[in-house]
Design an enzyme around this catalytic site. Structure first.
Site, PDB file in Angstrom:
ATOM      1  N   ASP A 179       0.795  -1.230   0.068  1.00  0.00           N
ATOM      2  CA  ASP A 179      -0.125   0.082   0.020  1.00  0.00           C
ATOM      3  C   ASP A 179       0.961   1.338  -0.143  1.00  0.00           C
ATOM      4  O   ASP A 179       2.195   1.360   0.254  1.00  0.00           O
ATOM      5  CB  ASP A 179      -1.041   0.123   1.209  1.00  0.00           C
ATOM      6  CG  ASP A 179      -0.367   0.087   2.474  1.00  0.00           C
ATOM      7  OD1 ASP A 179       0.746  -0.603   2.599  1.00  0.00           O
ATOM      8  OD2 ASP A 179      -0.744   0.893   3.330  1.00  0.00           O
ATOM      9  N   GLU A 201       0.031  -1.107   5.868  1.00  0.00           N
ATOM     10  CA  GLU A 201       1.025  -0.362   6.961  1.00  0.00           C
ATOM     11  C   GLU A 201       0.904   0.869   6.845  1.00  0.00           C
ATOM     12  O   GLU A 201       0.934   1.554   7.945  1.00  0.00           O
ATOM     13  CB  GLU A 201       2.547  -0.900   6.049  1.00  0.00           C
ATOM     14  CG  GLU A 201       3.729  -0.418   6.936  1.00  0.00           C
ATOM     15  CD  GLU A 201       4.087   0.794   7.045  1.00  0.00           C
ATOM     16  OE1 GLU A 201       4.767   1.021   8.166  1.00  0.00           O
ATOM     17  OE2 GLU A 201       3.716   1.617   6.160  1.00  0.00           O
TER      18      GLU A 201
HETATM   19  N1  BES Z   1       8.599   2.975   5.505  1.00  0.00           N
HETATM   20  C1  BES Z   1       7.926   3.822   6.610  1.00  0.00           C
HETATM   21  C2  BES Z   1       8.591   3.851   7.873  1.00  0.00           C
HETATM   22  C3  BES Z   1      10.058   4.396   7.925  1.00  0.00           C
HETATM   23  C4  BES Z   1      10.386   5.304   7.281  1.00  0.00           C
HETATM   24  C5  BES Z   1      10.984   3.628   8.619  1.00  0.00           C
HETATM   25  C6  BES Z   1      11.717   5.843   7.037  1.00  0.00           C
HETATM   26  C7  BES Z   1      12.438   3.989   8.584  1.00  0.00           C
HETATM   27  C8  BES Z   1      12.543   5.181   7.920  1.00  0.00           C
HETATM   28  C9  BES Z   1       6.367   3.487   6.550  1.00  0.00           C
HETATM   29  O1  BES Z   1       5.918   3.049   5.382  1.00  0.00           O
HETATM   30  C10 BES Z   1       5.714   4.653   7.219  1.00  0.00           C
HETATM   31  O2  BES Z   1       5.523   5.329   6.769  1.00  0.00           O
HETATM   32  N2  BES Z   1       5.027   4.257   8.624  1.00  0.00           N
HETATM   33  C11 BES Z   1       4.143   5.086   8.981  1.00  0.00           C
HETATM   34  C12 BES Z   1       3.597   4.308  10.345  1.00  0.00           C
HETATM   35  C13 BES Z   1       2.400   4.694  10.653  1.00  0.00           C
HETATM   36  C14 BES Z   1       1.203   4.976   9.840  1.00  0.00           C
HETATM   37  C15 BES Z   1       1.685   3.936  11.933  1.00  0.00           C
HETATM   38  C16 BES Z   1       5.123   6.267   9.719  1.00  0.00           C
HETATM   39  O3  BES Z   1       6.060   5.943  10.302  1.00  0.00           O
HETATM   40  O4  BES Z   1       4.490   7.065   9.929  1.00  0.00           O
HETATM   41 MN    MN Z   2       7.187   1.880   4.303  1.00  0.00          MN
HETATM   42 MN    MN Z   3       5.529   5.009   4.715  1.00  0.00          MN
END
Ligand code: BES
Ligand code: MN
Ligand code: MN
Length: 456
Positions: free
Chosen positions: A88, A153
């Site tokens: 997604d 996610e």
């Molecule tokens: N891939 C990211 C998280 C991430 C970004 C990890 C940069 C390490 C470095 C993930 O897709 C993301 O955006 N997660 C959200 C989680 C939330 C929606 C619960 C976030 O971090 O905002």
């Molecule tokens: Mn991600």
């Molecule tokens: Mn993300």
């Protein structure tokens, strides 16, 4: 192994073509109007995973978007890897700032521009291509593989969490591999050993039953926009410290070793500031920038809405004001405890002149792990061969909710090996993926499976 790498090298262009197809599907999990597209993306993955030779390729239904699973379990006696990723993507607004359409992937200067290029379709596809290379050249994989690719996610992984808890025996693995993060910097590959957690809320402030003429009523009632601003202003002090009572109680202190290690990373504060075009950086006093984003919790306002924001002027007292706020959490903060503390503090600071409603939205736990195990060492060797440089170890400020759940339910170490870059505009207009990192990532992933096979 050389023939596998040869295969990857000769298929470089085909990989870009294939990834473009995956990127053309607008699988935006947050927007109901894209529910069908999210499913279409899951189905596309089923087709692709079946074609490359994975087995038991299946869609697992949830009350939300589907999970795609597969496996290949014929490497008797070898370790089992669980690969996790998400298909997604985030919404694309503001669309007018995209230089080329978000779902028509375009190559410019060695970068592939599209929503999901780095986060996370490009990195998922990288592993599928590494698996394909082994299966094509050898008809087998050096290790047992289980694949879980979710479609929620970006909206908090709530259904996946439950799926992992219910299917912990079926998902049992020796190592969890995830490529959904960024390298420390261009030319500096890295392995991530900690993520921040998250709690997210919507705050609604209502003053009166409808908007009011500000001349007739101004002075007689509280202004919800003003009240909301005052509430938000009480969340942090001038030194950047969050004022919610108890907020820091369980924050794990940074060890001297970690502090010292981070000082050796190639980080230039001035360059960082300039890249962001920020007049001046701001954060909790007493901590470096890396410490602030990797090891300290924060309170952020994600958005505010109230009253008249159109062109020209309108004299009005808005009836309502709304803000989306979130807190990034670090080990060992507990999202439920923090949520309660926040709600109590909010009730405390909210004046009686308005009605304040708070709604808790998605979130996730922070994650941290030891990184001196054999799997991390295997990943280091693989990355060194794929990128020509040994990785550095870093934490990340972002969140991947399921990583904590994997650790808790499967008890297996997680290796987070991301090939994105911090400036690749994840969640923003003009998201992109560096194609040489993508290619080197396929090589490194293929080698990683071989390296994991050596661990007995
Ligand atoms: N891939 C990211 C998280 C991430 C970004 C990890 C940069 C390490 C470095 C993930 O897709 C993301 O955006 N997660 C959200 C989680 C939330 C929606 C619960 C976030 O971090 O905002
Ligand atoms: Mn991600
Ligand atoms: Mn993300």
């Amino acid at each position: 192994m050389l023939d596998v790498i040869d295969f990857v090298n000769t298929n470089r262009d085909r990989y870009v073509t294939g990834l473009k197809e995956l990127l053309a599907i607008p699988s935006i999990s947050a927007l109901p109007e894209h529910t069908g597209d999210v499913r279409r993306c899951a189905e596309w993955l089923v087709g692709e995973m079946t074609r490359i030779g994975l087995e038991h390729v299946r869609i697992v239904e949830t009350t939300g978007h589907p999970i795609v699973c597969a496996d290949w379990l014929h490497a008797e006696g070898a370790p089992t890897m669980l690969f996790y990723g998400h298909y997604d993507v985030q919404p694309v607004d503001p669309i007018e700032l995209w230089e080329t359409p978000p779902f028509d992937a375009t190559v410019r200067d060695g970068e592939l521009y599209a929503r999901g290029a780095a986060d996370d379709k490009g990195q998922v596809y990288m592993h599928l291509k590494a698996i394909e290379a082994h299966l094509t050249k050898h008809g087998r994989l050096p290790i047992n593989v289980k694949v879980v690719i979710e479609g929620e996610e970006e909206v908090g992984s709530e259904n996946l969490d439950e799926f992992v808890r219910i299917n912990r025996d079926e998902l049992a693995a020796d190592v969890v591999v995830i490529s959904d993060s960024a390298m420390f910097a261009r030319g500096v590959p890295s392995i991530c050993y900690a993520l921040r957690g998250l709690v997210y809320f919507q705050i609604d402030v209502r003053g009166t039953k409808s908007d009011l003429h500000s001349g007739l009523f101004g002075g007689a009632v509280a202004n919800p926009a003003m009240v909301l601003a005052q509430i938000l202003a009480q969340m942090k002090d001038r030194g950047g410290r969050v004022k919610i009572p108890g907020f820091y109680d369980n924050v794990r202190n940074l060890s001297d070793d970690e502090r010292a290690a981070w000082k050796t990373l190639p980080f230039n504060e001035k360059h960082y500031r300039k890249e962001l075009e920020a007049p001046k950086l701001f954060g909790e006093s007493g901590y470096s920038v890396l410490e602030r984003v990797w090891a300290r919790p924060t309170f952020e306002v994600n958005g505010i809405e109230s009253g008249f924001t159109g062109e020209g002027a309108k004299t009005v007292i808005p009836a309502v004001a709304m803000a989306k706020v979130s807190m990034r959490l670090v080990p060992d903060q507990d999202p439920d405890t923090i949520a309660k503390q926040f709600e109590a503090y909010l009730a405390d600071v909210a004046p009686k002149t308005v009605t304040v409603t708070v709604t808790r939205m998605h979130g996730g736990r922070p994650w941290i792990a030891e990184h001196n195990n054999a799997y991390v060492q295997a990943a280091s060797r693989a990355i060194e061969q794929g990128f020509g440089k040994a990785p550095v170890f870093c934490r990340e400020g972002g969140s991947i909710p399921v990583v904590f759940t994997f650790q808790q339910e499967l008890g297996a170490p997680a290796v987070l090996f991301g090939v994105g870059l911090p400036d690749e505009n994840a969640h923003a207009p003009n998201e992109k993926l560096d194609l040489s990192n993508f290619h080197n990532g396929i090589v490194a992933s293929a080698i990683l499976y071989e390296e994991i096979a050596k661990i007995r």
